[in-house]
Design a protein around this motif. Structure first.
Motif, short mmCIF file in Angstrom:
data_model
loop_
_atom_site.label_atom_id
_atom_site.label_comp_id
_atom_site.label_asym_id
_atom_site.label_seq_id
_atom_site.Cartn_x
_atom_site.Cartn_y
_atom_site.Cartn_z
N SER A 56 19.13 19.37 -4.52
CA SER A 56 18.36 20.59 -4.77
C SER A 56 19.24 21.85 -4.70
CB SER A 56 17.20 20.70 -3.78
OG SER A 56 17.73 20.82 -2.47
N LYS A 57 20.35 21.81 -3.97
CA LYS A 57 21.20 23.00 -3.86
C LYS A 57 22.28 23.01 -4.96
CE LYS A 57 20.42 23.32 1.05
NZ LYS A 57 20.89 23.00 2.40
N ARG A 103 23.89 26.87 1.74
CA ARG A 103 23.16 27.28 0.54
C ARG A 103 23.82 26.76 -0.74
NH1 ARG A 103 22.27 33.39 0.55
NH2 ARG A 103 20.70 32.87 -1.01
N VAL A 104 25.13 26.65 -0.74
CA VAL A 104 25.86 26.15 -1.90
C VAL A 104 26.88 25.13 -1.39
CG1 VAL A 104 27.45 26.75 -3.78
CG2 VAL A 104 25.66 28.35 -3.11
N LEU A 150 31.40 10.57 -0.78
CA LEU A 150 31.06 11.94 -1.19
C LEU A 150 29.55 12.14 -1.23
CD1 LEU A 150 31.80 14.68 -2.34
CD2 LEU A 150 32.32 13.61 -4.52
N ILE A 151 28.86 11.16 -1.76
CA ILE A 151 27.42 11.25 -1.92
C ILE A 151 26.70 11.36 -0.56
CG2 ILE A 151 27.25 8.75 -2.13
CD1 ILE A 151 25.11 9.04 -4.10
N ASP A 152 27.24 10.69 0.47
CA ASP A 152 26.64 10.77 1.81
C ASP A 152 26.74 12.19 2.35
OD1 ASP A 152 26.33 7.98 1.73
OD2 ASP A 152 28.36 7.69 2.49
N LEU A 153 27.88 12.83 2.11
CA LEU A 153 28.08 14.19 2.60
C LEU A 153 27.22 15.18 1.83
CD1 LEU A 153 31.94 13.93 3.08
CD2 LEU A 153 30.23 14.05 4.89
N LEU A 154 27.08 14.94 0.53
CA LEU A 154 26.20 15.81 -0.28
C LEU A 154 24.77 15.78 0.26
CD1 LEU A 154 27.45 15.06 -3.91
CD2 LEU A 154 27.59 17.26 -2.71
N LYS A 155 24.31 14.58 0.61
CA LYS A 155 22.95 14.43 1.16
C LYS A 155 22.81 15.26 2.43
CE LYS A 155 22.08 9.79 -0.54
NZ LYS A 155 22.23 8.37 -0.22
N GLU A 208 28.68 33.36 -7.98
CA GLU A 208 27.67 33.30 -9.04
C GLU A 208 26.49 32.44 -8.62
OE1 GLU A 208 29.66 32.00 -12.60
OE2 GLU A 208 31.06 33.71 -12.50
N ALA A 209 26.81 31.29 -8.03
CA ALA A 209 25.74 30.37 -7.60
C ALA A 209 24.85 31.03 -6.54
CB ALA A 209 26.35 29.07 -7.06
N LEU A 210 25.46 31.77 -5.62
CA LEU A 210 24.68 32.44 -4.56
C LEU A 210 23.77 33.51 -5.17
CD1 LEU A 210 27.38 32.81 -1.76
CD2 LEU A 210 25.22 31.57 -1.56
N ARG A 211 24.28 34.20 -6.19
CA ARG A 211 23.47 35.24 -6.84
C ARG A 211 22.26 34.63 -7.55
NH1 ARG A 211 28.01 38.24 -8.21
NH2 ARG A 211 28.26 37.20 -10.20
N GLU A 212 22.48 33.43 -8.10
CA GLU A 212 21.42 32.82 -8.90
C GLU A 212 20.31 32.18 -8.07
OE1 GLU A 212 23.40 30.22 -11.64
OE2 GLU A 212 24.48 31.92 -12.53
N ILE A 213 20.56 31.98 -6.77
CA ILE A 213 19.54 31.31 -5.94
C ILE A 213 18.30 32.19 -5.82
CG2 ILE A 213 18.97 30.45 -3.63
CD1 ILE A 213 21.93 29.69 -3.32
#
Lengths: 380, 292
Positions: free
Chosen positions: B228-229, B203-204, B189-194, B287-292
């Motif tokens: 960061s995202k 963006r999210v 999972l962590i590899d894909l997150l990177k 919500e996350a997209l609005r907050e960026i």
């Protein structure tokens, strides 16, 4: 696939891990015969697929043959946490000087086998990890080379063993590493490894869990795999070709995909209790869905059935035919609600609706479940 | 942009002449995937929907540029099939096959790492990137739509449902990846997150996790410290009884590990919003997209 302790010990013995003298018995008469052969005093241990048997009274010592008979008779009639005791292992009682822990498991995220040793034997390794992490040592194993002898010695030395004992226990650990590889194990555990007051070393208990996906490499185990599923419905479902888990509620579930199946179960659980988890896998046919519905309907208390399937890899229109056929042939009266999306969904809906299934044409599972509860309420 | 794949990715299908392999080849071609060759030992010279079949990856490689392979062979042949692709220098392998022996998966993972190859799976539904018009695997194309959410999932059909919910809510995906739900997966999972964190289109990131293992817990640590995202999540299996294997080989709560609660707690501690029901993840992304 989990092996019984007595089966695991046969494997261990064959692979160079010493086990106490003993034999399995399936009746108290047989237990007495084993006792005469092995000699007193003895320990009698329930063979059952559930942890915590000691606390539940499934492990007892016997000093004479009368006790052997009484104790084994009692244990053989026991149910431990709902699991039937399937036999008793009658073994020579050991004089314990020291108990250790040796185990192998998979470090999932690293994708490597891991060896774990502890100076604290006879308790669950998770408990030691929580309370005395300093007593545990562990390394990851190279998946091509396997556990090496020097690595085994390095770990065992950390348990404070010296001289001949260091060599003997390292050798046992090395053999456990080979066994783990050769049997495609997910877990191989000696807990405890006992050093007796006479200085002998034995695996007093043995756990061996073999990877189900590897059973084609172990035909002798594959033959036993289905017959030993303890739950009758789960066994029957396995023969149909689906994964079924028996739960304590009354809403039957049939889902394609494990993730979707669990999410559906969680959502039903907000208002009612699921009777089961059922996952069709990727090989749906008319017969498979018919078999699945029949297994689900085996429980007498089913109030409704919810079907949640996707036509990605699965031909859901074929599955629908199986469902409709069973409704007709078995005269099913409880409401059946289905959500079926993907390839050939319209055809699937047509077949289901004609067969009396309420089809919810919606991509949110929660909405389909609401509809199910609405129908149930209407019927009250 | 997308992660792992793009519109120019050239794909081969290992096991192309089998029932599943041939049907899925048709569906991938229809979606726009550039399949240049197929491999089935003994069937060299045949054609499947106009795609030439070779006896080995090496022979296919002599005739075509190949960027990725998708594997549909039976479980007992998976290890050899993946080794063959890795040895031929293919850098992305999508391993769809279910019930691969765990020990074989561990060896594939180790061998891939040594050779800098990315293997997704086993038991993955695959990868799809709607804006690039490519899918590698069995994901139904009509459930996905182009956009800027990176979707990572441990399951198949639940991913389809969530993707459909996203599209109905007007949210598309940059790339969706099924990481598989076996006890050992070759890409964590962590590899894909990177990869998603570095991707220009994304963006999210939305994680669809489930009970079993510790992937989500490890990822939570990474999200807290490095990502960061914004990340949102849903975890399936809150009502799973301990000790029961729930359809996926890795979906089991055992020895005090792998519960949905543990995963949700770890993610929430990393400031990841966790949805109560699959469909609620759509709102969290909005919500996350609005907050960026």
């Amino acid at each position: 696939m989990r092996l019984h302790e007595y089966e695991a010990k046969e494997v261990f013995k064959k692979c160079g891990i010493p086990v106490p003298e003993g034999k399995v018995a399936f009746s108290s008469e047989e237990a007495v015969r084993v006792a005469k052969e092995v000699g007193l005093p003895l320990v009698i241990k329930a063979q059952v697929f559930v942890g915590g048997r000691g606390k539940a009274g499934g492990v007892k010592f016997a000093k004479n043959l009368k006790e052997v008979e009484e104790i084994s008779d009692k244990i053989l009639k026991m149910d431990i946490k709902g699991y039937k005791v399937e036999g008793v292992l009658v073994e020579k009682r050991l004089n314990i000087e020291k108990e250790l822990y040796l185990g192998m498991t998979i470090e999932g995220s690293a994708g490597k086998p891991a060896v774990i040793v502890s100076s604290e034997g006879g308790v669950e390794i998770e408990e030691t990890a929580r309370n005395y992490p300093q007593r545990i040592s562990s390394i990851q194993v190279n998946v091509f080379k396997g556990l090496k002898s020097y690595e085994a010695r390095f770990l065992v030395k950390k348990l404070g063993l010296k001289g001949e004992r260091l060599f003997k226990v390292s050798n046992i650990l090395y053999n456990l590493g080979n066994l783990y590889r050769n049997y495609d194990a997910l877990i191989a555990e000696v807990n405890p490894l006992v050093i007796t007051t006479e200085g002998e070393i034995f695996a007093a208990d043995a756990v061996l869990q073999v990877d189900d996906s590897s059973l084609f490499r172990h035909p002798e185990l594959q033959a036993k795999a289905i017959e030993r599923i303890p739950d009758e419905l789960e066994r029957e479902a396995k023969n149909v070709g689906v994964t079924y888990v028996n739960l304590d509620g009354d809403i039957g579930l049939i889902c394609s995909g494990a993730g979707l199946g669990m999410a559906t179960m969680d959502m039903v659980r907000r208002k009612a209790k699921p009777a089961n988890f059922l996952e069709t896998g990727g090989g749906m046919t008319k017969e498979l869905m018919a078999g699945a519905l029949r297994v689900v309907m085996k429980k007498k208390n089913i109030r409704a059935v919810f079907i949640n399937v996707y036509g990605g890899i699965n031909p859901i229109h074929e599955g629908a035919k199986g469902v409709v056929e069973v409704i007709k042939e078995d005269k099913i009266k409880v409401p059946i609600v289905a959500k079926a999306l993907g390839n050939r969904q319209e055809e699937t809906w047509g077949i289901l609706e004609e067969g009396g299934v309420k089809v919810v044409k919606e991509s949110r599972t929660s909405k389909a479940i609401e509809e199910l509860f609405r129908i149930l309420k209407e019927r009250e | 942009m997308a992660i792992l794949i793009n519109e120019n990715t050239k794909v081969i299908v290992q096991g192309i002449t089998g029932k599943v392999g041939s049907r899925q080849t048709r569906l991938m071609l229809d979606y726009g995937t550039k399949i240049v060759a197929g491999v089935t030992p003994g069937k060299g010279g045949e054609e499947i929907y106009g795609v030439p079949v070779y006896d080995s990856v090496k022979e296919a490689k002599e005739e075509h540029r190949i960027d990725a392979s998708v594997v549909f062979v039976p479980a007992r042949f998976v290890k050899d099939t993946c080794f063959e692709a890795i040895d031929a220098g293919i850098k992305l392998i999508v391993l769809v096959t279910e019930h691969t022996p765990v020990y074989d998966a561990m060896q594939i993972k180790a061998y891939a790492k040594t050779n800098r190859t990315i293997v997704i799976g086993p038991t993955t539904p695959g990868i799809i990137s709607p804006s690039e018009k490519i899918k590698i695997g069995i994901l139904p194309g009509n459930m996905f739509c182009p956009g800027n959410v990176g979707l990572i999932s441990r399951s198949g059909t639940l991913t389809y449902e969530i993707a459909a919910n996203f599209c109905e809510g007007g949210i598309g995906q940059s790339t969706a990846v099924g990481m598989g739900a076996d006890p050992v997966v070759c890409t964590n999972l962590i590899d894909l997150l990177k990869l998603f964190d570095e991707d220009g289109q994304t963006r999210v990131v939305a994680i669809v996790g489930e009970v079993g293992g510790t992937e989500e817990e490890i990822a939570a640590q990474f999200i807290k410290e490095k990502m960061s995202k914004p990340v949102v999540a849903y975890i399936a299996g809150k009502s799973v009884p301990p000790g029961k294997r729930m359809g996926h080989a890795g979906a089991i709560v055992e020895r005090g590990r792998g519960s949905a609660e543990s995963k949700m707690r770890a993610l929430r501690e990393a400031k990841v919003k966790v949805a109560e029901m699959p469909e609620n993840i759509v709102q969290l992304v909005k919500e996350a997209l609005r907050e960026i």
